[in-house]
Design a protein around this motif. Structure first.
Motif, PDB file in Angstrom:
ATOM      1  N   HIS A 147       8.003  25.432 -12.303  1.00 25.09           N
ATOM      2  CA  HIS A 147       6.929  26.078 -13.204  1.00 25.09           C
ATOM      3  C   HIS A 147       7.109  27.956 -13.427  1.00 25.09           C
ATOM      4  CE1 HIS A 147       4.027  26.179 -10.106  1.00 25.09           C
ATOM      5  NE2 HIS A 147       4.045  26.974 -10.532  1.00 25.09           N
ATOM      6  N   HIS A 164      -0.908  25.749 -16.439  1.00 28.02           N
ATOM      7  CA  HIS A 164      -0.641  24.433 -16.481  1.00 28.02           C
ATOM      8  C   HIS A 164      -1.368  23.492 -17.351  1.00 28.02           C
ATOM      9  CE1 HIS A 164       2.328  24.307 -12.781  1.00 28.02           C
ATOM     10  NE2 HIS A 164       2.720  23.649 -13.587  1.00 28.02           N
ATOM     11  N   ASN A 223      -1.634  21.495 -19.369  1.00 25.27           N
ATOM     12  CA  ASN A 223      -2.469  19.864 -19.380  1.00 25.27           C
ATOM     13  C   ASN A 223      -2.471  19.556 -17.611  1.00 25.27           C
ATOM     14  OD1 ASN A 223      -2.457  19.220 -22.157  1.00 25.27           O
ATOM     15  ND2 ASN A 223      -0.945  19.431 -22.513  1.00 25.27           N
ATOM     16  N   ARG A 243      -1.223  19.141 -13.680  1.00 24.08           N
ATOM     17  CA  ARG A 243      -0.156  19.361 -13.189  1.00 24.08           C
ATOM     18  C   ARG A 243      -0.232  18.053 -13.125  1.00 24.08           C
ATOM     19  NH1 ARG A 243      -0.203  23.030  -8.514  1.00 24.08           N
ATOM     20  NH2 ARG A 243      -0.324  25.427  -9.764  1.00 24.08           N
ATOM     21  N   PRO A 287       4.964  17.714 -14.940  1.00 25.84           N
ATOM     22  CA  PRO A 287       4.305  18.598 -15.689  1.00 25.84           C
ATOM     23  C   PRO A 287       4.831  20.375 -15.952  1.00 25.84           C
ATOM     24  CG  PRO A 287       3.753  18.003 -13.289  1.00 25.84           C
ATOM     25  CD  PRO A 287       4.439  17.235 -14.520  1.00 25.84           C
ATOM     26  N   ASP A 327       6.745  23.275 -22.055  1.00 26.57           N
ATOM     27  CA  ASP A 327       5.792  22.612 -23.441  1.00 26.57           C
ATOM     28  C   ASP A 327       4.003  23.109 -22.735  1.00 26.57           C
ATOM     29  OD1 ASP A 327       7.538  23.369 -25.123  1.00 26.57           O
ATOM     30  OD2 ASP A 327       7.654  20.841 -25.551  1.00 26.57           O
ATOM     31  N   ASN A 328       4.361  22.559 -21.282  1.00 27.91           N
ATOM     32  CA  ASN A 328       3.067  22.568 -20.733  1.00 27.91           C
ATOM     33  C   ASN A 328       2.890  23.569 -19.787  1.00 27.91           C
ATOM     34  OD1 ASN A 328       0.634  20.893 -20.223  1.00 27.91           O
ATOM     35  ND2 ASN A 328       1.715  20.766 -17.991  1.00 27.91           N
ATOM     36  N   CYS A 329       3.477  24.900 -19.919  1.00 31.35           N
ATOM     37  CA  CYS A 329       3.609  25.991 -19.323  1.00 31.35           C
ATOM     38  C   CYS A 329       3.197  27.119 -20.283  1.00 31.35           C
ATOM     39  CB  CYS A 329       5.057  26.238 -18.317  1.00 31.35           C
ATOM     40  SG  CYS A 329       5.103  25.298 -16.552  1.00 31.35           S
TER      41      CYS A 329
END
Length: 94
Positions: free
Chosen positions: A13, A57, A59, A61, A66, A70-72
């Motif tokens: 990430h 994150h 939403n 981990r 995760p 799009d989640n970072c």
């Protein structure tokens, strides 16, 4: 070198880390105490940048993929602390 730029090979990430906080728009590279290292010592400059900016994150981990971009979200230390507290991320399982 394992730890160059703003990402670390063993921390996927971290490769999504940008050079500015996406919440407050703090840009460590504009800080004269950090910018002074840009040409003198690029490794030191990158170390300072990594210390000031973290990856949140959105939403958590505990979802599939995760570390997907799009989640970072890149945030400064202060904003990351606020997000973690407001979202009660510390209560989630890792």
């Amino acid at each position: 070198m394992d730890y160059g730029g703003l990402g670390k090979v063993s921390v996927p990430h971290s490769h999504h880390r940008k050079d500015m906080c996406e919440m407050c728009e703090y840009a460590p590279a504009d800080d004269p105490n950090i910018a002074i290292h840009r040409d003198r010592d690029p490794e030191e400059f990158n170390r300072h940048m990594r210390q000031q900016l973290e990856v949140h994150h959105i939403n958590g981990r505990d979802i599939p993929e995760p570390d997907h971009p799009d989640n970072c979200m890149t945030v400064c230390v202060r904003c990351h602390r606020k997000l973690t507290t407001d979202n009660q991320d510390y209560l989630r399982s890792n």
